[in-house]
Write a protein that holds these residues in place. Structure first.
Motif, PDB file in Angstrom:
ATOM      1  N   GLY A   1       0.781  -1.220   0.000  1.00 21.14           N
ATOM      2  CA  GLY A   1       0.000   0.000   0.000  1.00 21.14           C
ATOM      3  C   GLY A   1       0.821   1.282   0.000  1.00 21.14           C
ATOM      4  N   VAL A   2       2.136   1.147  -0.029  1.00 20.01           N
ATOM      5  CA  VAL A   2       3.006   2.325   0.000  1.00 20.01           C
ATOM      6  C   VAL A   2       3.387   2.726  -1.418  1.00 20.01           C
ATOM      7  N   LYS A   3       3.024   3.929  -1.820  1.00 25.43           N
ATOM      8  CA  LYS A   3       3.329   4.405  -3.163  1.00 25.43           C
ATOM      9  C   LYS A   3       4.818   4.705  -3.308  1.00 25.43           C
ATOM     10  N   GLU A   4       5.261   4.742  -4.543  1.00 27.54           N
ATOM     11  CA  GLU A   4       6.678   4.927  -4.833  1.00 27.54           C
ATOM     12  C   GLU A   4       7.219   6.230  -4.255  1.00 27.54           C
ATOM     13  N   LYS A   5       6.432   7.294  -4.332  1.00 28.47           N
ATOM     14  CA  LYS A   5       6.925   8.580  -3.830  1.00 28.47           C
ATOM     15  C   LYS A   5       7.138   8.538  -2.318  1.00 28.47           C
ATOM     16  N   TYR A   6       6.307   7.741  -1.626  1.00 37.71           N
ATOM     17  CA  TYR A   6       6.475   7.618  -0.177  1.00 37.71           C
ATOM     18  C   TYR A   6       7.668   6.726   0.156  1.00 37.71           C
ATOM     19  N   LYS A   7       7.902   5.721  -0.688  1.00 37.42           N
ATOM     20  CA  LYS A   7       9.067   4.862  -0.494  1.00 37.42           C
ATOM     21  C   LYS A   7      10.348   5.679  -0.638  1.00 37.42           C
ATOM     22  N   GLU A   8      10.333   6.610  -1.590  1.00 33.62           N
ATOM     23  CA  GLU A   8      11.504   7.451  -1.805  1.00 33.62           C
ATOM     24  C   GLU A   8      11.779   8.305  -0.571  1.00 33.62           C
ATOM     25  N   VAL A   9      10.707   8.782   0.049  1.00 34.95           N
ATOM     26  CA  VAL A   9      10.853   9.558   1.280  1.00 34.95           C
ATOM     27  C   VAL A   9      11.438   8.686   2.380  1.00 34.95           C
ATOM     28  N   LEU A  10      11.001   7.412   2.436  1.00 35.87           N
ATOM     29  CA  LEU A  10      11.520   6.492   3.443  1.00 35.87           C
ATOM     30  C   LEU A  10      13.005   6.222   3.212  1.00 35.87           C
ATOM     31  N   TYR A  11      13.414   6.078   1.931  1.00 40.48           N
ATOM     32  CA  TYR A  11      14.837   5.900   1.621  1.00 40.48           C
ATOM     33  C   TYR A  11      15.637   7.070   2.184  1.00 40.48           C
ATOM     34  N   THR A  12      15.134   8.272   1.935  1.00 42.58           N
ATOM     35  CA  THR A  12      15.830   9.469   2.392  1.00 42.58           C
ATOM     36  C   THR A  12      15.884   9.524   3.919  1.00 42.58           C
ATOM     37  N   GLY A  13      14.760   9.211   4.556  1.00 47.21           N
ATOM     38  CA  GLY A  13      14.715   9.223   6.018  1.00 47.21           C
ATOM     39  C   GLY A  13      15.672   8.217   6.627  1.00 47.21           C
TER      40      GLY A  13
ATOM     41  N   GLY B   1      18.324   7.034   5.206  1.00 45.62           N
ATOM     42  CA  GLY B   1      19.683   7.482   4.916  1.00 45.62           C
ATOM     43  C   GLY B   1      20.154   8.522   5.906  1.00 45.62           C
ATOM     44  N   LEU B   2      19.302   9.498   6.180  1.00 47.98           N
ATOM     45  CA  LEU B   2      19.653  10.540   7.142  1.00 47.98           C
ATOM     46  C   LEU B   2      19.822   9.961   8.544  1.00 47.98           C
ATOM     47  N   ALA B   3      18.935   9.008   8.916  1.00 45.78           N
ATOM     48  CA  ALA B   3      19.043   8.375  10.227  1.00 45.78           C
ATOM     49  C   ALA B   3      20.349   7.596  10.347  1.00 45.78           C
ATOM     50  N   SER B   4      20.731   6.928   9.263  1.00 45.66           N
ATOM     51  CA  SER B   4      21.979   6.166   9.263  1.00 45.66           C
ATOM     52  C   SER B   4      23.176   7.092   9.454  1.00 45.66           C
ATOM     53  N   LEU B   5      23.147   8.227   8.771  1.00 45.67           N
ATOM     54  CA  LEU B   5      24.236   9.195   8.924  1.00 45.67           C
ATOM     55  C   LEU B   5      24.332   9.678  10.371  1.00 45.67           C
ATOM     56  N   ALA B   6      23.176  10.005  10.959  1.00 48.16           N
ATOM     57  CA  ALA B   6      23.163  10.521  12.333  1.00 48.16           C
ATOM     58  C   ALA B   6      23.655   9.473  13.329  1.00 48.16           C
TER      59      ALA B   6
ATOM     60  N   THR C   1      27.621   5.085   8.624  1.00 48.99           N
ATOM     61  CA  THR C   1      27.620   6.341   7.867  1.00 48.99           C
ATOM     62  C   THR C   1      27.721   6.061   6.376  1.00 48.99           C
ATOM     63  N   GLY C   2      28.586   5.110   6.005  1.00 50.13           N
ATOM     64  CA  GLY C   2      28.722   4.726   4.602  1.00 50.13           C
ATOM     65  C   GLY C   2      27.422   4.180   4.036  1.00 50.13           C
ATOM     66  N   SER C   3      26.690   3.427   4.845  1.00 50.90           N
ATOM     67  CA  SER C   3      25.403   2.899   4.410  1.00 50.90           C
ATOM     68  C   SER C   3      24.410   4.035   4.170  1.00 50.90           C
TER      69      SER C   3
ATOM     70  N   GLY D   1      24.918   5.587   0.893  1.00 48.96           N
ATOM     71  CA  GLY D   1      24.375   4.754  -0.173  1.00 48.96           C
ATOM     72  C   GLY D   1      22.872   4.926  -0.307  1.00 48.96           C
ATOM     73  N   LEU D   2      22.169   4.991   0.811  1.00 50.80           N
ATOM     74  CA  LEU D   2      20.714   5.157   0.777  1.00 50.80           C
ATOM     75  C   LEU D   2      20.316   6.506   0.187  1.00 50.80           C
ATOM     76  N   LEU D   3      21.180   7.493   0.381  1.00 52.23           N
ATOM     77  CA  LEU D   3      20.909   8.828  -0.159  1.00 52.23           C
ATOM     78  C   LEU D   3      21.407   8.975  -1.598  1.00 52.23           C
ATOM     79  N   ASN D   4      21.910   7.862  -2.158  1.00 56.57           N
ATOM     80  CA  ASN D   4      22.440   7.844  -3.532  1.00 56.57           C
ATOM     81  C   ASN D   4      23.586   8.831  -3.736  1.00 56.57           C
ATOM     82  N   LEU D   5      24.347   9.073  -2.679  1.00 57.15           N
ATOM     83  CA  LEU D   5      25.492   9.962  -2.785  1.00 57.15           C
ATOM     84  C   LEU D   5      26.771   9.199  -3.102  1.00 57.15           C
ATOM     85  N   LYS D   6      26.891   7.975  -2.536  1.00 61.59           N
ATOM     86  CA  LYS D   6      28.092   7.170  -2.757  1.00 61.59           C
ATOM     87  C   LYS D   6      27.823   5.734  -2.339  1.00 61.59           C
ATOM     88  N   ASP D   7      28.112   4.785  -3.244  1.00 64.59           N
ATOM     89  CA  ASP D   7      28.000   3.374  -2.893  1.00 64.59           C
ATOM     90  C   ASP D   7      29.319   2.949  -2.251  1.00 64.59           C
ATOM     91  N   CYS D   8      29.327   2.895  -0.934  1.00 60.85           N
ATOM     92  CA  CYS D   8      30.560   2.592  -0.192  1.00 60.85           C
ATOM     93  C   CYS D   8      30.835   1.092  -0.069  1.00 60.85           C
TER      94      CYS D   8
END
Length: 229
Positions: free
Chosen positions: A24-36, A38-43, A195-197, A200-207
């Motif tokens: 039930g999760v649309k693609e645009k919401y999945k993209e938001v989850l990827y970003t979230g 990714g940011l959580a992983s960095l933090a 942090t490397g992961s 990758g989730l933010l599509n900045l660098k595949d570590c």
């Protein structure tokens, strides 16, 4: 092992719940989850590294660990082998993201203060507070992961059980086997891997963070050698 069992069950339950939400999760919401994620992983990763750098008895050990471990992991192609294995078993069209999600989830679940210190405290003091807290966090994280990547994320649960079980058994055998100094070194290296992961989730660098897994063995070997000298 009660805390570890609860933590493992929390990931399984969260993954199953997330899988139910997956359709039930649309693609645009999945993209938001990827970003979230990714940011959580960095933090989480940067916090683990920075907060333990000042506690390191050997400030350059983490650099040597990443260098040596990265070369060994790349030579063994751990990241590539793992993703090919996952992708062969996946029936989803989103196989590449499942492999990335699993590698990130395993690192997030396993490499962290609660997940690494929790089993030790549980074994030495019988206090499961850290692991119960970690179980709550992992339940939420696994739900988000599975809603994005699918039910295949449940495969991270047995990995967590074996990882925490290893710390628990070692702590049971010898209360001095895992020193605070060694734990700090592992958290510094592990934090950078998380942090490397995130990158990758933010599509900045595949570590290719799984190739860095052998880096965690370098501090262990270092302290083992020092204890024999």
């Amino acid at each position: 092992m009660i805390g570890t069992i609860v933590n493992t069950c929390a990931i399984i339950a969260g993954s199953l719940l997330g899988a139910l939400l997956h359709r039930g999760v649309k693609e645009k919401y999945k993209e938001v989850l990827y970003t979230g994620l990714g940011l959580a992983s960095l933090a989480i990763g940067l916090n683990a590294t920075i907060s333990h750098l000042s506690k390191s008895a050997y400030p350059v050990l983490f650099i040597l660990s990443l260098a040596i471990g990265g070369v060994c992991g790349t030579r063994l192609d751990i990241d590539g082998r793992f993703k090919r294995l996952v992708n062969r078993r996946s029936q989803s069209g989103n196989v590449n993201k499942l492999g990335d999600g699993l590698s990130t989830a395993i690192l997030l679940y396993c490499i962290g203060p609660l997940s690494m210190l929790g089993p030790v405290i549980s074994a030495l003091k019988g206090d499961h507070t850290f692991l119960f807290t970690n179980a709550t966090l992992d339940f939420v994280s696994s739900t988000v992961f599975a809603s994005t990547y699918g039910v295949g994320m449940v495969l991270a649960a047995p990995v967590l059980f074996l990882w925490q079980g290893m710390f628990y058994v070692v702590a049971e055998i010898s209360s001095t086997a895992i020193s605070d100094s060694l734990m700090s070194e592992l958290l510094i290296v592990g934090g950078l891997m998380i942090t490397g992961s995130g990158l990758g989730l933010l599509n900045l660098k595949d570590c290719k963070t799984l190739n860095l897994l052998p880096s965690l063995l370098v501090p262990v070997v270092w302290y083992l050698v020092l204890s024999l000298m």
